[in-house]
Design a protein around this motif. Structure first.
Motif, mmCIF file in Angstrom:
data_model
loop_
_atom_site.group_PDB
_atom_site.id
_atom_site.type_symbol
_atom_site.label_atom_id
_atom_site.label_comp_id
_atom_site.label_asym_id
_atom_site.label_seq_id
_atom_site.Cartn_x
_atom_site.Cartn_y
_atom_site.Cartn_z
ATOM 1 N N LEU A 51 0.734 -1.162 0.055
ATOM 2 C CA LEU A 51 -0.004 -0.049 0.011
ATOM 3 C C LEU A 51 0.911 1.425 0.014
ATOM 4 N N GLN A 52 0.649 2.076 -0.917
ATOM 5 C CA GLN A 52 1.413 3.522 -0.986
ATOM 6 C C GLN A 52 0.255 4.713 -1.021
ATOM 7 N N HIS A 53 -0.946 4.473 -1.197
ATOM 8 C CA HIS A 53 -1.737 5.717 -1.245
ATOM 9 C C HIS A 53 -2.800 5.364 -0.417
ATOM 10 N N LEU A 54 -3.399 6.109 0.679
ATOM 11 C CA LEU A 54 -4.258 5.423 1.556
ATOM 12 C C LEU A 54 -5.251 6.904 1.702
ATOM 13 N N ASP A 55 -6.478 6.891 1.360
ATOM 14 C CA ASP A 55 -7.503 7.807 1.665
ATOM 15 C C ASP A 55 -8.573 7.529 2.685
ATOM 16 N N LEU A 56 -8.604 8.117 3.594
ATOM 17 C CA LEU A 56 -9.668 7.444 4.612
ATOM 18 C C LEU A 56 -10.418 8.925 5.174
#
Length: 917
Positions: free
Chosen positions: A123-128
């Motif tokens: 995982l490189q890009h996480l938008d929560l």
């Protein structure tokens, strides 16, 4: 030659062989099926949201909504943003071994930070962002070691931001904005050498300064710390952020100078520092030539506007409002080709405005209000054709309004009040198609009112000018007008009936003009009117009764006119905050609603008015009536004799009829009573019912009466509480009766009176208690100096009546059926000295003035009309003045005179609200 061609011959052959082999296709097919199974399980664990119903077993995952696959066919990206997800993130999601991008923003995901994502190793890009996550950011968040982008904004995370976040070495974007962090943010963030965007805005951190170490973030393009509870100075180290494009530190508590080096950052395009306590001067040398927006408003900056601002060719927004800037605006600012917004209001700027402002750019907003500018408005403000507002009030500007503004259809507002403008208002200003607010008061404008206004104009303010002529009948076309203020002009003629048809009008102020004739009575659409101010004109005739039907009218001033006749009875429907009918020729009785001290100044200089309340200082209406309609004494005597005779005969007949009826009814009703016992009794229901007479009444309240009943000759008594209704027991009384029976019938306690039994019928309920002689609250409050009084701390509230009059007014020869408030008003009306009305047992000479004040306050608070009683704020102010001061000394008589005090408070309050409106 053949050797040279062999590789070219072999390669196609080899490719063909590989293509024909079944094994690789079988492996790929198995991987696709595995990921399909994972995604279908994920869909189920997320609650089968309707937004991803396209995920089904009959198609390939790479074709599904929100699923992106890599070159090898494996899932690399899931976009589940704004899908209505309400479940927590399941561990299944990390079974997608090549998952690199995960978007789950704009959902309703609850719970703490999802540590299940630690298993998503790629995982490189996480938008929560914009979910319902709570709790702290975990200290081991650095297990997401491959992250380059993380957005946790707009959640409910709390506590501190852990310093371990600095171990995410590849991080380029860190967004933690708009949470509920109430701890600190770590200076270790400065170790993220690859960081390009840092967003910590909208968090209530403990008061913190900007770490000096943040100057090490050499790749930082965005520093967003708006409303983050920052204190101290802006560190000089930020001037070394050579990549910085946007610096947003709005709404903090920063102080000190703005570092000069910020204005030399070559890549800086947006500088937002408004809403701090920054002070000092802006440096005169500005090299940040790429600036597009600069907002330094709401600080404590002083000095002049730098001449170098005229070099900022890309500048679109220049905001310096609410500072202490002085001097002139450099003319070069008027030459900026990209300028759209210019806001310098609320400073100490002076001199002429740049004459070419708006000529070379498409100016949209122009606000220079509350300064000391002089001269004329620039002629070409609307040259670009997109100007929305000209706001220049409270200056020393003069001359005519530029005629070019009359051709500017994009204008929404022109606010030029409190200047020295003169001449006629350009015709096009009245009718600009998008105009909403036109505020031109306090100038020297001349000319007349137009027949037509802009269709959407809602606020027209023209007070204190030299406008003349009539209100045109065409005013009926001003259909969206809400506020019309034209006080203190030279307007004349009759007020046209067309003005009463404006459907949205709330404020009509045209006082101080030369209007004459009668006020139109045909009020068609004034249902929204709150203020009607027509004073200081020459209006005549009767006041239209229709004004009394305006439901929202709060401010009414018709003073200093020539109105005559009576005040309409319909005015009793009004509830005005401010009312002034003074200096007219009105006659008759002041309506009851206004016959009190709150309106002591509302009817002055109307010699033919009368009142009932002596506070208003008008002739007594009843005395005038007696004087005008005196009847011969013989006629009065005859009427009196006949009235007494008829009354006596009627009473005798009624007595016999009632007594006979009650005897028959008592026999009939006794069988309808039911007795329920809670103790062993030595009496019957007949003993109780026969003794429920007025002679045995000892108290009464909202739900019935209380009697003391003798049950034998030995002097034993019971207390009987009768809960009754004229017809049948209503629901509330039935509940009250059931509750009291349920509680008192089952408990036994030495301090709680015993409930012996209950006797009930269809229309009455009787509760029979043991009688506790002399154990009342009155005895404990007043000791034994009182006479023997009623002895029930459990029969509830007793309204002011016979019993309380016996306690507090026993020495007064008054009517026993008159309430204490009525009796007090009678004494006041008869001129009885207040000292004579006080209970001798509590009357102390040294507190006589305070008691007199409270007595007067009681009179005002018990006026028959609730709407005329003073507010609790006023009552509290009076009671505070009655009590001794901090030295234990009482106030003087003048300080305790409640009537003038309350009158002053009410009048001042009304006047203040009127002026504010």
């Amino acid at each position: 030659m053949s050797k040279l061609h062999i590789p070219f011959l072999r390669t196609p052959l080899l490719l063909c062989v590989l293509v024909l082999l079944p094994l690789p296709f079988k492996v790929i097919s198995q991987d696709a099926n595995t990921e399909k199974t994972i995604l279908l399980n994920l869909k189920q664990q997320l609650g089968n949201p309707p937004s991803i119903q396209s995920w089904n077993s009959s198609s390939l995952p790479c074709t599904w909504t929100g699923v992106t696959c890599g070159d090898d066919g494996s899932v690399t990206e899931l976009d589940l943003g704004d899908k209505g997800i309400t479940k927590t993130i399941p561990p299944t999601i990390c079974d997608l071994k090549n998952l690199t991008f995960l978007y789950m923003n704009l959902n309703y995901i609850p719970g703490e930070f999802p540590k299940v994502l630690y298993s998503c190793t790629k995982l490189q890009h996480l938008d929560l962002s914009q979910n319902y996550f709570v709790g702290p950011i975990p200290d081991d968040i650095d297990k997401l070691s491959g992250l380059r982008y993380i957005d946790l904004g707009a959640n409910n995370f709390t506590g501190n931001i852990p310093p371990q976040i600095a171990n995410l070495k590849g991080l380029r974007t860190l967004f933690l904005y708009q949470n509920q962090f109430n701890g600190t943010f770590p200076k270790e963030i400065s170790k993220l050498s690859n960081l390009e965007e840092l967003g910590l805005a909208f968090n209530n951190f403990v008061p913190s300064s900007i770490p000096v170490e943040f100057g090490q973030l050499k790749k930082l393009r965005l520093l967003w710390m708006r409303l983050a509870n920052l204190i101290g100075e802006i560190p000089e180290s930020l001037t070394s952020l050579s990549s910085l494009e946007t610096l947003d530190l709005v709404g903090n508590d920063l102080e000190g100078k703005i570092p000069d080096g910020l204005f030399s950052l070559k890549n800086l395009t947006s500088l937002y520092l408004f809403g701090n306590n920054l002070s000092g001067e802006i440096p005169q040398r500005v090299e940040t030539l790429n600036l597009v927006e600069m907002d330094l408003g709401m600080n404590q900056l002083n000095g002049s506007i730098p001449e170098d601002f005229g070099k900022l060719k890309k500048l679109q927004l220049l905001s310096l409002f609410e500072n202490h800037m002085s001097g002139e605006v450099p003319p070069s600012i008027g030459l900026l080709p990209a300028l759209k917004t210019f806001k310098v209001f609320s400073n100490n700027l002076s001199g002429a405005l740049p004459p070419k402002m708006g000529l070379y750019s498409k100016l949209e907003e122009f606000d220079v209000s509350t300064n000391q500018f002089s001269g004329q408005l620039p002629e070409n403000l609307c040259a670009g054709g997109v100007l929305q507002g000209v706001v220049a009030f409270e200056n020393n500007l003069s001359g005519p309004v530029p005629r070019s503004l009359g051709n500017c259809n994009s204008l929404h507002t022109i606010q030029l009040f409190s200047n020295n403008f003169s001449g006629e208002i350009p015709a096009g200003v009245w009718t600009a198609s998008d105009m909403i607010y036109l505020m031109l008061s306090d100038n020297s404008f001349s000319g007349g009112l137009p027949s037509k206004l802009a269709w959407n104009l809602s606020r027209l303010e023209l007070n204190n000018n030299k406008l003349s002529g009539p209100i045109p009948p065409g005013i009926s076309s001003w259909v969206n007008l809400v506020v019309f203020k034209a006080s203190n002009n030279l307007l004349s003629g009759e007020i046209p009936v067309e003005i009463t048809s404006l459907p949205h009008l709330s404020d009509l102020l045209i006082d101080g003009n030369q209007f004459s004739g009668q006020l139109p009575s045909k009020i068609i659409s004034w249902k929204s009117l709150t203020s009607l101010i027509l004073s200081r004109n020459a209006l005549s005739g009767q006041i239209p009764k229709e004004i009394g039907s305006l439901p929202d009218l709060r401010y009414l001033d018709l003073s200093q006119n020539n109105f005559s006749g009576e005040i309409p009875l319909e005015f009793d429907q009004l509830k005005p905050v401010f009312l002034n009918l003074s200096s007219n020729h009105l006659s008759g009785k002041i309506p009851d609603q206004f016959d009190n001290i709150a309106y002591v100044n509302s009817f002055l200089n109307n010699s033919n008015l009368c009142a009932v309340n002596p506070v208003l200082n008008f002739p007594n209406c009843y005395a005038k009536l007696r004087d005008s309609k005196k009847m011969p004494s013989k006629t009065l005597a005859l009427i009196l004799v006949l009235t007494v005779t008829i009354f006596v005969v009627t009473m005798i007949v009624t007595l016999f009829v009632v007594r006979d009826y009650q005897r028959k009814k008592a026999k009939r009703d006794l069988a309808a009573w039911k007795l329920t016992s809670f103790q062993r009794l030595n009496f019957t229901e007949a003993n109780i019912l026969a003794s429920l007479t007025e002679n045995n009444l000892i108290g009464s309240g909202g739900s019935g009466k209380v009697y003391r009943v003798a049950i034998n000759r030995a002097g034993d008594y019971v207390a009987v509480k009768r809960i009754w209704n004229n017809e049948k027991m209503d629901r509330n009384l039935e509940k009250e009766f059931s509750a009291e029976v349920q509680i008192l019938g089952t408990i036994r306690h030495a301090n709680i009176v015993k409930l012996l039994c209950c006797i009930s019928s269809e229309s009455s309920k009787l509760l029979v208690y043991e009688f506790m002689e002399n154990q009342s609250l009155d005895r404990w409050l007043h000791g034994r100096k009182r006479s023997q009084s009623m002895g029930i701390s459990s029969f509830g509230y007793m309204a002011p009546g016979k019993s309380t009059q016996q306690l507090h007014c026993a020495f007064v020869n008054g009517d026993e059926h008159t309430s204490l408030a009525d009796w007090a008003w009678q004494q006041f009306g008869q001129g009885t000295p207040i000292a004579d009305c006080l209970d001798p047992e509590i009357k102390e000479p040294c507190f006589l003035q305070e008691m007199t004040t409270v007595f007067n306050l009681g009179l005002i608070c018990t006026h028959p009309s609730p709407s005329t009683r003073p507010s609790m704020k006023d009552v509290l102010e009076i009671l505070r003045r009655v009590s001794p001061d901090s030295n234990g000394e009482t106030k003087t008589g003048a300080e305790l005179d409640v009537l003038p005090l309350l009158g002053t408070v009410t009048s001042l309050s009304a006047t203040t609200q009127h002026e504010t409106a």
